[in-house]
Design an enzyme around this catalytic site. Structure first.
Site, mmCIF file in Angstrom:
data_model
loop_
_atom_site.group_PDB
_atom_site.id
_atom_site.type_symbol
_atom_site.label_atom_id
_atom_site.label_comp_id
_atom_site.label_asym_id
_atom_site.label_seq_id
_atom_site.Cartn_x
_atom_site.Cartn_y
_atom_site.Cartn_z
ATOM 1 N N HIS A 322 -12.894 -38.422 49.998
ATOM 2 C CA HIS A 322 -13.561 -39.509 49.288
ATOM 3 C C HIS A 322 -15.084 -39.382 49.336
ATOM 4 C CE1 HIS A 322 -13.473 -42.935 46.894
ATOM 5 N NE2 HIS A 322 -12.908 -43.815 47.687
ATOM 6 N N ASP A 326 -13.984 -39.279 43.554
ATOM 7 C CA ASP A 326 -13.734 -40.720 43.386
ATOM 8 C C ASP A 326 -12.317 -40.949 42.864
ATOM 9 O OD1 ASP A 326 -13.743 -40.424 40.518
ATOM 10 O OD2 ASP A 326 -15.934 -40.458 40.577
#
Length: 352
Positions: A322, A326
């Site tokens: 992450h 995204d």
């Protein structure tokens, strides 16, 4: 009194003398350690049925293990014999039930009770490498995304291509299609085929797709790579996958086979499970895992939901770093992968 006598008789059938064996020369003392006798007692094994392979005919722990495994095999063959001797009508019923409910192939291992309450095992080789890899991955924020995919169209395409694959001595499973679909989707979303540099100041985009395939082997978990999957056909991928699987089982994978991966796939569904939470193989920033394929009722037409039909459904789970990727990128990548699998002709057109 009669009840007591019956109970005693039943107990005598199960309680063998674990210290002596009966021979034509009378009762002789068993050559076995107390630990081996205890294992025999806990598994209700008559030591008269075991031939010791140790020194001077001593019965070893390995002899007990072999006997338990032989019992399991005999039980399987007995079950087969019983099923073949049933009536034709019963056989047809069983066959129909077997088609509707397929039993999982469970890995049976004999239960060997250790006398000690706990014991320790050194972490070496593949296990040691896995500990280090997972320890590093645990520090990364994982983004998870899951979906289900219909395999009906791909199932028919694979059936049509099987004869061509057999002519080339290639075993054609769904996995080569998944690998190629992944590679095609990575072309559109290259952020999932990237990595961070050492100080996390740059993203390194890679135009080559070295897709690792997690394999469970007798020697531990290994992840050999299909190198340059973006340049290869589905048949070429299938052939290379078969070669890597054989090398993995024989413990003959080279360092080159295991290095320089850019993306990883796990086909854990061949063992079981539905949705999963795969862990990253750093420095890669994404990984996918496929669950078990099941046949479930689904509407034939989602826009006009009237008719319900059986459909082959694959559960897929993705994880991503992450820090780099995204949620929208993972969702779009997964949707494109899903389109390739549910509509194989679109995948074929991308390969021309």
């Amino acid at each position: 009194n009669n009840n007591n006598n019956n109970n005693n008789n039943n107990n005598n059938n199960d309680n063998f003398d674990y210290n002596t064996i009966t021979t034509n020369r009378g009762n002789l003392k068993v050559l076995a350690t107390p630990a081996v006798r205890r294992i025999a007692r806990e598994n209700k094994i008559n030591l008269n049925h075991i031939i010791g392979t140790g020194k001077d005919g001593r019965i070893t722990k390995q002899d007990i293990e072999s006997f338990l495994l032989k019992q399991k095999n005999n039980l399987s063959s007995t079950s087969t014999s019983i099923s073949t001797s049933t009536s034709t009508s019963t056989s047809k019923t069983i066959e129909k039930d077997a088609k509707s409910t397929k039993l999982q192939d469970i890995d049976f291992k004999p239960i060997i009770n250790n006398l000690e309450s706990e014991y320790r095992e050194p972490i070496r080789g593949m296990k040691r490498a896995m500990v280090k890899s997972m320890d590093a991955a645990a520090r990364i924020a994982h983004l998870g995304y899951s979906d289900e995919i219909k395999l009906d169209q791909l199932f028919y395409v694979r059936e049509q291509m099987k004869s061509l694959a057999q002519q080339r001595n290639i075993k054609l499973t769904f996995l080569p299609f998944f690998i190629k679909a992944t590679s095609l989707a990575l072309k559109r979303y290259p952020i999932l085929n990237s990595s961070l540099n050492e100080d996390a100041s740059e993203i390194i985009f890679k135009n080559y797709h070295n897709i690792g395939i997690a394999m469970d082997t007798p020697h531990g978990l290994v992840v050999p790579k299909i190198k340059n999957a973006e340049r290869k056909s589905i048949f070429e991928i299938a052939q290379e996958l078969g070669n890597l699987q054989k090398l993995a089982v024989d413990n003959k994978l080279s360092p080159s086979d295991l290095s320089n991966g850019t993306f990883t796939l796990s086909n854990i569904g061949s063992i079981g499970g539905t949705y999963l939470r795969p862990i990253l193989m750093l420095p890669e920033v994404a990984i996918g895992a496929f669950g078990r394929t099941t046949i479930v009722p689904r509407y034939a037409d989602q826009i006009n939901p009237v008719e319900i039909v059986p459909s082959r459904i694959l559960n897929v789970s993705w994880s991503a770093d992450h820090r780099v990727v995204d949620g929208a990128s993972v969702a779009n990548f997964s949707n494109l992968f899903k389109n390739y699998i549910e509509n194989p002709t679109s995948m074929m057109m991308e390969m021309i």
